[in-house]
Motif scaffolding. Structure first.
Motif, PDB file in Angstrom:
ATOM      1  N   VAL A 172     -12.301  11.369  24.822  1.00  0.00           N
ATOM      2  CA  VAL A 172     -11.136  11.720  24.682  1.00  0.00           C
ATOM      3  C   VAL A 172     -10.149  10.528  25.153  1.00  0.00           C
ATOM      4  O   VAL A 172     -10.102   9.826  26.265  1.00  0.00           O
ATOM      5  CB  VAL A 172     -10.601  12.844  25.638  1.00  0.00           C
ATOM      6  CG1 VAL A 172      -9.191  13.192  25.384  1.00  0.00           C
ATOM      7  CG2 VAL A 172     -11.245  13.962  25.318  1.00  0.00           C
ATOM      8  N   ASP A 185      -9.596  11.502  19.761  1.00  0.00           N
ATOM      9  CA  ASP A 185     -10.768  10.913  20.054  1.00  0.00           C
ATOM     10  C   ASP A 185     -10.880   9.471  19.595  1.00  0.00           C
ATOM     11  O   ASP A 185     -10.205   8.915  18.804  1.00  0.00           O
ATOM     12  CB  ASP A 185     -11.899  11.873  19.294  1.00  0.00           C
ATOM     13  CG  ASP A 185     -13.179  11.544  19.591  1.00  0.00           C
ATOM     14  OD1 ASP A 185     -13.738  12.141  20.733  1.00  0.00           O
ATOM     15  OD2 ASP A 185     -14.068  10.675  19.236  1.00  0.00           O
ATOM     16  N   LEU A 239     -12.782  18.258  27.825  1.00  0.00           N
ATOM     17  CA  LEU A 239     -11.237  18.617  28.269  1.00  0.00           C
ATOM     18  C   LEU A 239     -11.383  19.663  29.055  1.00  0.00           C
ATOM     19  O   LEU A 239     -11.809  20.804  29.105  1.00  0.00           O
ATOM     20  CB  LEU A 239     -10.661  19.078  26.918  1.00  0.00           C
ATOM     21  CG  LEU A 239      -9.107  19.031  27.088  1.00  0.00           C
ATOM     22  CD1 LEU A 239      -8.577  17.711  26.856  1.00  0.00           C
ATOM     23  CD2 LEU A 239      -8.660  19.754  25.575  1.00  0.00           C
ATOM     24  N   GLY A 291      -8.818  14.556  30.025  1.00  0.00           N
ATOM     25  CA  GLY A 291      -9.740  14.179  29.107  1.00  0.00           C
ATOM     26  C   GLY A 291     -10.679  13.265  29.937  1.00  0.00           C
ATOM     27  O   GLY A 291     -10.506  12.216  30.390  1.00  0.00           O
ATOM     28  N   LEU A 338      -3.870  12.411  24.615  1.00  0.00           N
ATOM     29  CA  LEU A 338      -3.955  13.851  24.679  1.00  0.00           C
ATOM     30  C   LEU A 338      -2.225  13.885  24.815  1.00  0.00           C
ATOM     31  O   LEU A 338      -1.469  13.286  25.497  1.00  0.00           O
ATOM     32  CB  LEU A 338      -4.498  14.082  26.097  1.00  0.00           C
ATOM     33  CG  LEU A 338      -4.273  15.564  26.463  1.00  0.00           C
ATOM     34  CD1 LEU A 338      -5.049  16.573  25.456  1.00  0.00           C
ATOM     35  CD2 LEU A 338      -5.225  15.716  27.795  1.00  0.00           C
ATOM     36  N   VAL A 366      -5.700  16.407  20.761  1.00  0.00           N
ATOM     37  CA  VAL A 366      -6.701  15.478  21.398  1.00  0.00           C
ATOM     38  C   VAL A 366      -7.101  14.288  20.382  1.00  0.00           C
ATOM     39  O   VAL A 366      -7.536  14.854  19.378  1.00  0.00           O
ATOM     40  CB  VAL A 366      -7.781  16.248  22.035  1.00  0.00           C
ATOM     41  CG1 VAL A 366      -8.903  15.151  22.775  1.00  0.00           C
ATOM     42  CG2 VAL A 366      -7.551  17.368  22.866  1.00  0.00           C
TER      43      VAL A 366
END
Length: 710
Positions: free
Chosen positions: A486, A500, A463, A458, A489, A498
């Motif tokens: 990101v 955020d 990505l 990320g 992960l 993912v």
């Protein structure tokens, strides 16, 4: 046996009872009895204060029964009660245990007769026995201890009677000094084969045990070891670090020689903002570890009182100080001021401008008390923020360490000069070798994970999937346009989960036919994700910086729209935000502290798998799943009663607190339910009547859930 009574068992199920004559000191056979089944274990109860003999003995038989027989001369060896077991008994102990804490002699009136039984299936049974009639209680407490049969013996811990239980690991069962209830905790020691109590002038409360071909004498520290607290079930091993740890991962070393025992090492990335690196601190005359090369008189005296681990260094310093005895007091004061100015046990000075970082990558050995194997310092103002273990198919499946770094990053505004991905190889299981470094763009590298023999990274809001090359990593495909940055992960199968930094979770799928990363679903609620843990292929648990924990699940059939039916190599992604499937929130709970880490694990062998989380203040918590609807109904009703009847020191509504940011959903407040044991007996009886249970049944249900975890 005890001080005056001996009970032996013969092959075929016959038991013979002896008593010690206090006048002559000889053993006298008093009686014998055929139990009707082979005897596996037996124990004569302890002698209470004011009596000359124990009135009962416990016998475990091969027919999976536990029997209590009388040792009273009027009813010698008569069976008083029996209970059926789920497995064959392996060891037993019958002793008086004080319910008010302290020794039995000091609380003879509050002592209960407790029968502890170890079974062949690795579980232990604890049940009360009536000290007058010898009848066994109908509600025993059961706990799984390990994969080996459990042997039981009587010991003493903190002047209180306790039981030593030996299975895959040793355990201590004893009364809590504060509350009087029984607690069971594992010993931080190697597995033992046999053990019993040991007393001498040097060790008043000891244990003599065998482990393999060795004989060991040990003692359990009752003071300063967390006995009677929640920390009793945990054992911590600390390792000093140079900077703040950011992330860690386990690596398989693949030992070069078969005789090498080490197979796993722990890699930790450390970094601090607004701090100098080790080389810059050394050039300035600062030592980040707090050492200065010379010590003050106070520190030298302290070292003399220690265990003389650094005797040679102390002797050299004393010789230097003896040569300076003729100096003036002003010079001594000046030297002390210089030492205080140079020595920095916490940190060095603040850099004058932003973008300064101190960072390193450390390799630890978990099997040797987390000792440091290797430590690689990063470059100037370069910070290592994430790491992952990756196995490239092109590399033959060798475990490599990937580290994501940023250089000159500032927080406000969030920007950096460059970002890199470093690839290390573990040499001989104890040293890091740099293979190559790859410069990346599009933002800081905050998360990475192994994905189908490649490395998924990320980078800012992008990505990207990498393959290993000879000189650097090779970009294979990428997904742009993620909400912000990101942060976390994880991968499983062909999916990537993912997290955020602001907009919660994004589920991504990798299409191998078209070599594309496709967004499958996202969360409708914004969450500043700090950590996540994958529960299954469709479910993930997340924690945010506002102290909330949520469980999100992908709706059934939501990933069907991710298949590209218009052809391969699409020029753009035709999906819109309003048509992207949304994740379902299954559970929500407000912890009250920033959740910094989360994992799924089982703390004991055979225990329930649960979610373990840690917070920014160092708190460790667990979320235990319910396995039956009866447990859900019981704890939901108990939580409702505790909300209305339990005292509130702060006057705050528990449900309102747990629903601080969003309503609590499908969660039971375990801390509130655990406070039931701290109420007075009248309040406990009132709540138990509402539940149509007895107080003992409520307490046993609470202990059962806790024992399934610890």
């Amino acid at each position: 046996a005890n001080d005056s009574q001996v009970l032996i068992a013969l092959a075929g199920g016959e038991v013979i009872y002896f008593e010690l004559d206090p006048m002559s000191g000889n053993l006298t056979e008093t009686g014998s009895k055929d139990m009707g089944a082979d005897v596996c274990c037996l124990d004569v109860g302890t002698v209470p204060k004011g009596r000359s003999r124990s009135m009962f003995a416990a016998i475990g038989c091969r027919d999976q029964t536990m029997r209590v027989i009388s040792l009273d001369p009027s009813s010698m060896l008569a069976q008083k009660s029996s209970t059926a077991l789920r497995a064959t008994p392996h060891g037993t102990a019958l002793q008086f245990v004080s319910t008010g804490g302290g020794s039995v002699e000091d609380n003879a009136g509050d002592a209960d007769l407790i029968l502890t039984v170890g079974l062949d299936d690795g579980s232990a049974l604890r049940v009360g026995v009536d000290s007058v009639t010898g009848s066994i209680s109908a509600s025993p407490s059961r706990r799984f201890l390990g994969a080996r049969p459990v042997s039981v013996s009587r010991v003493s811990v903190g002047s209180s009677p306790a039981s030593l239980l030996l299975s895959s690991r040793p355990w201590i069962s004893r009364p809590d000094p504060s509350s009087g209830r029984n607690v069971m905790a594992p010993l931080s020691y190697a597995p033992l084969d046999h053990g019993c109590a040991f007393t001498s002038d040097a060790i008043p409360e000891g244990i003599v045990a065998t482990a393999g071909s060795t004989l060991r004498i040990l003692s359990v520290e009752a003071e300063g070891s967390g006995l009677g607290t929640e920390d009793e079930a945990f054992n911590s091993t600390s390792s000093a670090l140079r900077y703040t740890p950011r992330e860690m991962c386990l690596l398989s070393t693949g030992a070069a020689q078969p005789q090498q025992e080490r197979s796993l090492v722990l890699a930790v990335v450390e970094s601090d903002y607004n701090d100098y690196g080790l080389e810059e601190k050394t050039a300035m005359g600062f030592d980040g570890t707090g050492g200065t090369g010379k010590k003050s008189k106070k520190d030298a005296k302290k070292d003399e009182d220690d265990d003389a681990m650094e005797m040679d260094e102390s002797d050299d310093e004393e010789e230097k100080k003896e040569g300076k005895d003729d100096d003036s007091d002003a010079e001594d004061e000046l030297d002390e001021e210089e030492l205080e100015a140079i020595a920095t046990p916490i940190r060095g000075p603040f850099p004058p401008g932003p973008g300064h970082w101190g960072s390193c990558v450390r390799l630890l050995d978990p099997s040797d008390g987390c000792s440091t194997l290797d430590c690689v310092e990063m470059g100037r103002n370069e910070a290592a923020l994430c790491c992952a273990s990756v196995r490239f198919h092109s590399r033959g499946g060798e475990a490599l360490l990937a580290v994501g770094t940023v250089t000159g990053m500032t927080m406000h505004p969030l920007k950096q000069s460059t970002s890199h991905i470093l690839l290390y190889r573990v040499m001989n299981g104890e040293r890091l070798q740099l293979l190559h470094r790859t410069e990346v763009s599009s933002g800081p590298v905050l998360a990475m994970a192994h994905f189908q023999g490649r490395l998924l990274v990320g980078i800012g809001s992008t990505l990207r999937l990498y393959e290993m090359g000879k000189r650097q990593l090779l970009r294979k495909c990428e997904l742009r346009g993620l909400p912000t940055i990101v942060k976390t992960l994880q991968t499983a199968g062909d999916r990537a989960f993912v997290g955020d930094m602001i907009q919660s979770m994004q589920f991504v799928r990798y299409d191998s036919t078209s070599n594309r990363l496709v967004l499958v679903a996202n969360d409708r609620n914004p969450r500043p994700i700090t950590c996540q843990e994958l529960l299954d292929l469709n479910t993930v648990a997340v924690g945010d910086k506002f102290g909330n924990i949520a469980v999100l699940r992908l709706p059934q059939g939501a990933d069907a729209g991710a298949v590209d039916i218009s052809g391969t190599r699409a020029l753009w992604d035709s999906s819109r935000e309003d048509t992207t499937p949304k994740l379902d929130m299954l559970c929500h709970y407000h912890v009250g502290e920033v959740v910094t880490g989360m994992t799924r694990a089982s703390l004991v062998a055979g225990g329930a798998e649960c979610i373990i989380y840690v917070t920014v203040t160092g708190r460790i918590g667990a979320l235990v799943p319910f396995v039956s609807r009866d447990d859900i109904e019981f704890f939901t009703l108990l939580e409702g009663c505790m909300r209305t009847d339990a005292p509130r020191p702060t006057g705050r509504e528990p449900q309102a607190y747990r629903s601080y940011y969003a309503p609590i959903k499908h969660m039971v407040d375990g801390e509130l339910c655990e406070s039931f044991t701290k109420l007075s007996y009248e309040e406990q009886k009132k709540i138990a009547d509402k539940l149509d249970r007895t107080v003992d049944e409520v307490v046993k249900n609470l202990e059962r859930v806790r024992h399934s975890l610890l």
